[in-house]
Write a protein that holds these residues in place. Sequence first.
Motif, PDB file in Angstrom:
ATOM      1  N   GLN B  41       0.607  -1.449  -0.085  1.00 60.24           N
ATOM      2  CA  GLN B  41       0.071   0.083  -0.237  1.00 60.24           C
ATOM      3  C   GLN B  41       0.848   1.229   0.196  1.00 60.24           C
ATOM      4  OE1 GLN B  41      -3.024   0.055  -0.401  1.00 60.24           O
ATOM      5  NE2 GLN B  41      -3.272  -1.913  -1.014  1.00 60.24           N
ATOM      6  N   CYS B  42       1.771   1.148   0.860  1.00 60.18           N
ATOM      7  CA  CYS B  42       3.194   1.686   1.086  1.00 60.18           C
ATOM      8  C   CYS B  42       3.469   2.825  -0.172  1.00 60.18           C
ATOM      9  CB  CYS B  42       3.865   2.074   1.862  1.00 60.18           C
ATOM     10  SG  CYS B  42       3.576   2.597   3.316  1.00 60.18           S
ATOM     11  N   TYR B  43       4.024   1.671  -1.159  1.00 63.80           N
ATOM     12  CA  TYR B  43       4.120   1.534  -2.293  1.00 63.80           C
ATOM     13  C   TYR B  43       3.088   2.567  -3.671  1.00 63.80           C
ATOM     14  CZ  TYR B  43       5.100  -0.082  -7.563  1.00 63.80           C
ATOM     15  OH  TYR B  43       5.806   0.151  -8.705  1.00 63.80           O
ATOM     16  N   THR B  44       1.768   1.879  -3.631  1.00 68.32           N
ATOM     17  CA  THR B  44       1.111   2.519  -4.475  1.00 68.32           C
ATOM     18  C   THR B  44       0.478   3.603  -3.479  1.00 68.32           C
ATOM     19  OG1 THR B  44       0.331   0.201  -4.406  1.00 68.32           O
ATOM     20  CG2 THR B  44      -1.735   1.549  -5.132  1.00 68.32           C
ATOM     21  N   ILE B  45       0.054   3.910  -2.573  1.00 72.65           N
ATOM     22  CA  ILE B  45      -0.221   4.890  -2.244  1.00 72.65           C
ATOM     23  C   ILE B  45       0.828   5.952  -2.264  1.00 72.65           C
ATOM     24  CG2 ILE B  45      -1.066   6.577  -0.342  1.00 72.65           C
ATOM     25  CD1 ILE B  45      -2.515   4.041   0.318  1.00 72.65           C
ATOM     26  N   GLY B  46       1.935   5.551  -2.663  1.00 73.93           N
ATOM     27  CA  GLY B  46       3.197   7.386  -1.954  1.00 73.93           C
ATOM     28  C   GLY B  46       3.724   6.765  -3.206  1.00 73.93           C
ATOM     29  N   TYR B  47       4.051   5.630  -3.107  1.00 71.36           N
ATOM     30  CA  TYR B  47       5.532   5.797  -4.955  1.00 71.36           C
ATOM     31  C   TYR B  47       4.771   6.577  -5.918  1.00 71.36           C
ATOM     32  CZ  TYR B  47       8.470   4.900  -8.223  1.00 71.36           C
ATOM     33  OH  TYR B  47       9.840   4.343  -9.561  1.00 71.36           O
ATOM     34  N   ARG B  48       3.507   6.186  -6.051  1.00 75.71           N
ATOM     35  CA  ARG B  48       2.519   5.731  -7.485  1.00 75.71           C
ATOM     36  C   ARG B  48       1.872   7.111  -7.416  1.00 75.71           C
ATOM     37  NH1 ARG B  48      -0.095  -0.138  -9.249  1.00 75.71           N
ATOM     38  NH2 ARG B  48       1.762  -0.529  -9.919  1.00 75.71           N
ATOM     39  N   SER B  49       1.752   8.111  -6.644  1.00 76.60           N
ATOM     40  CA  SER B  49       1.166   9.236  -6.279  1.00 76.60           C
ATOM     41  C   SER B  49       2.500  10.312  -6.411  1.00 76.60           C
ATOM     42  CB  SER B  49       1.328   9.780  -5.114  1.00 76.60           C
ATOM     43  OG  SER B  49      -0.112   8.728  -5.257  1.00 76.60           O
ATOM     44  N   PHE B  50       3.589   9.726  -7.345  1.00 76.29           N
ATOM     45  CA  PHE B  50       4.510  10.969  -6.778  1.00 76.29           C
ATOM     46  C   PHE B  50       4.943  11.720  -7.849  1.00 76.29           C
ATOM     47  CE2 PHE B  50       9.223  12.061  -7.855  1.00 76.29           C
ATOM     48  CZ  PHE B  50       8.997  13.307  -7.164  1.00 76.29           C
ATOM     49  N   PRO B  51       4.223  11.331  -9.163  1.00 73.98           N
ATOM     50  CA  PRO B  51       4.367  12.089 -10.183  1.00 73.98           C
ATOM     51  C   PRO B  51       3.312  12.987 -10.120  1.00 73.98           C
ATOM     52  CG  PRO B  51       4.749   9.679 -11.239  1.00 73.98           C
ATOM     53  CD  PRO B  51       3.854   9.906  -9.748  1.00 73.98           C
ATOM     54  N   LEU B  52       1.966  13.025  -9.896  1.00 71.21           N
ATOM     55  CA  LEU B  52       0.870  13.752  -9.642  1.00 71.21           C
ATOM     56  C   LEU B  52       1.808  14.858  -9.516  1.00 71.21           C
ATOM     57  CD1 LEU B  52      -1.536  14.427 -10.722  1.00 71.21           C
ATOM     58  CD2 LEU B  52      -2.944  13.355  -9.175  1.00 71.21           C
ATOM     59  N   VAL B  53       1.828  14.346  -7.906  1.00 71.83           N
ATOM     60  CA  VAL B  53       2.118  14.975  -6.498  1.00 71.83           C
ATOM     61  C   VAL B  53       3.069  16.431  -7.692  1.00 71.83           C
ATOM     62  CG1 VAL B  53       2.662  15.432  -4.466  1.00 71.83           C
ATOM     63  CG2 VAL B  53       1.057  13.935  -5.420  1.00 71.83           C
ATOM     64  N   GLY B  54       4.312  15.770  -7.660  1.00 75.65           N
ATOM     65  CA  GLY B  54       5.716  16.657  -8.318  1.00 75.65           C
ATOM     66  C   GLY B  54       5.087  17.645  -9.613  1.00 75.65           C
ATOM     67  N   LEU B  55       3.928  17.229 -10.163  1.00 81.17           N
ATOM     68  CA  LEU B  55       3.645  18.093 -11.307  1.00 81.17           C
ATOM     69  C   LEU B  55       2.946  18.606 -10.844  1.00 81.17           C
ATOM     70  CD1 LEU B  55       3.659  18.555 -14.320  1.00 81.17           C
ATOM     71  CD2 LEU B  55       1.839  16.951 -14.634  1.00 81.17           C
ATOM     72  N   THR B  56       2.241  18.977 -10.093  1.00 86.34           N
ATOM     73  CA  THR B  56       0.574  19.412  -9.661  1.00 86.34           C
ATOM     74  C   THR B  56       2.727  20.841  -8.726  1.00 86.34           C
ATOM     75  OG1 THR B  56      -0.019  17.844  -8.167  1.00 86.34           O
ATOM     76  CG2 THR B  56      -0.957  18.550  -9.846  1.00 86.34           C
ATOM     77  N   GLY B  57       2.926  19.884  -7.913  1.00 80.68           N
ATOM     78  CA  GLY B  57       3.563  20.699  -6.949  1.00 80.68           C
ATOM     79  C   GLY B  57       4.741  22.197  -8.246  1.00 80.68           C
ATOM     80  N   PHE B  58       5.341  22.023  -9.114  1.00 84.40           N
ATOM     81  CA  PHE B  58       6.007  22.376 -10.111  1.00 84.40           C
ATOM     82  C   PHE B  58       5.173  22.979 -10.385  1.00 84.40           C
ATOM     83  CE2 PHE B  58       7.579  23.223 -14.227  1.00 84.40           C
ATOM     84  CZ  PHE B  58       8.864  23.499 -13.794  1.00 84.40           C
ATOM     85  N   ILE B  59       4.398  23.033 -10.930  1.00 83.35           N
ATOM     86  CA  ILE B  59       3.384  23.488 -11.417  1.00 83.35           C
ATOM     87  C   ILE B  59       2.597  25.077 -10.689  1.00 83.35           C
ATOM     88  CG2 ILE B  59       0.644  24.908 -12.856  1.00 83.35           C
ATOM     89  CD1 ILE B  59       1.232  21.736 -14.149  1.00 83.35           C
ATOM     90  N   MET B  60       2.228  24.811  -9.191  1.00 79.31           N
ATOM     91  CA  MET B  60       2.205  26.092  -8.234  1.00 79.31           C
ATOM     92  C   MET B  60       3.364  26.668  -8.017  1.00 79.31           C
ATOM     93  SD  MET B  60       0.447  24.115  -4.364  1.00 79.31           S
ATOM     94  CE  MET B  60       2.006  23.718  -4.321  1.00 79.31           C
TER      95      MET B  60
END
Lengths: 242, 256
Positions: B41-60
């Motif tokens: 679950q840590c892999y699915t919830i954390g690692y797999r969310s990273f690209p989306l969170v990273g992209l939105t963070g950069f744009i933000m």
Amino acid sequence: MEPVIVIEHLCKRFGPNIVLDDFNLVVRPEENVVVLGKSGVGKSVLIKCIIGLLRPDSGRVSVLGQNVPDLGHDELDRLRAKVGFLFQSNALYDSMTVRKNLEFPLRRHWIEISQDKVDAMVMEALENVGLAHTIDEMPEELSGGMRKRIALARTLILKPEIILYDEPTTGLDPVTGKEISTLIVEIRKKYHTSSIIISHDMHCVKLVSDRIAVLVNGKCHAQGTYEELGSSTDREVKQFFE
Amino acid sequence: MIPSAKFRRFLGEAGELSAFAGRFFSQAPRPRFEWEELARQCYTIGYRSFPLVGLTGFIMGLVLTMQLRPSLVSYGVDSQLPVMVGVAIVREIGPVITALIFAGKIGSSIGAELGSMRVTEQIDAMEVSGTNPFKYLVVTRVVAATLMLPVLVILSDAISLYGAYIGVNIRSVTSFSLFFRQIFDSLSFGDVLPAFIKTFLFGFAVGMVGSHQGYHSSKGTEGVGRSANSSVVISSILIFIIDLVVVQVTDLLGLN
């Protein structure tokens, strides 16, 4: 021989809806009992009370000499290891491979089995249903009939004394339905299991039943063999055989 | 005055969610611990969310900088742009926006997954198979969401600040070290700690609401859709409520 399942005065209601009302049934060793009834009359509720997934409002549900509603968590778990349950929807874990699905019932903390033995048990269960080659596939890659067989293999992995089948042939084509029905008969012969089979597929009922109980208005309306009930003049019974 | 049916339903839902959280705290510390499923679950919830969170963070970070610049220029304080952006991202925007994205992605996914497992009887099958489905499915997901969101917020903040650095350099020239020195000099313990602590609460809320909605899903596929939808709506509202409470508490403690 002592009966393996004894249900006495079983009542279960959901709000104002009375589903089971003073239901009585006895299942003897190595007997296949079919519970016949229209959709929504409470057939699935009955077997969920037997396995302890639902708690009856009143009455006795004795399985292998133990009254299910009185059992604590650990006792119920130990009893469930002796009772297989084939779900209508198969209930295969779709995030796991076939192998992991079959290993799942062996995770019980009080069962200690080496990995070699686990592998052997998984393979034996799959060979019983003729699907050993699917061991590393995901459930979504299998056909409906294959998924049903895998679910049956998972039910068989602990070699239960009793198997509860919830509409085993529903949603399958007639040929696959007949294969599953034949499998149910073979399992009884091979493992000497007792079964309750919920069904309204009369081809399946004819093939697998030693005795049929007709569930009407929450009560066991009639009981008998396929031939006895087939010649009944009772309107409620007759409609299933027409 | 008799409360309306909607209000009573709201109270009922809140009570059920509290009881569900109580069940989590009573079952989570007891063995058997599902380490393998927790890691998955840590892999699915954390690692797999990273690209989306990273992209939105950069744009933000980039957009925030570009939007703030004209106002600061008009007051002649554009040299304070890194400080303003840094404090805004670390204290508020980073944790809250990341948590909202997390609620949209993970809350809905937990709600839909558990809801679908409920309606296809997989949860019942787990119970019959001798595995406690609450511990296997709920405890692991809630713990993973609670642990992974803070990690994602730290990463998102870092990427966001990098986006802000690029935003600053679109119209002027600032060195990388000067930009980040200005930010870190302006940040205090009271800026970072409450922001970090609230991310655990956000993660817990998202995991708990998603699991609750999915675990109690009913009425077939329609119910699964409703579970996914209400997971996002309820956890988003809870994120803002938690944020409000944490800000009030840190204010009372003099950390602001």
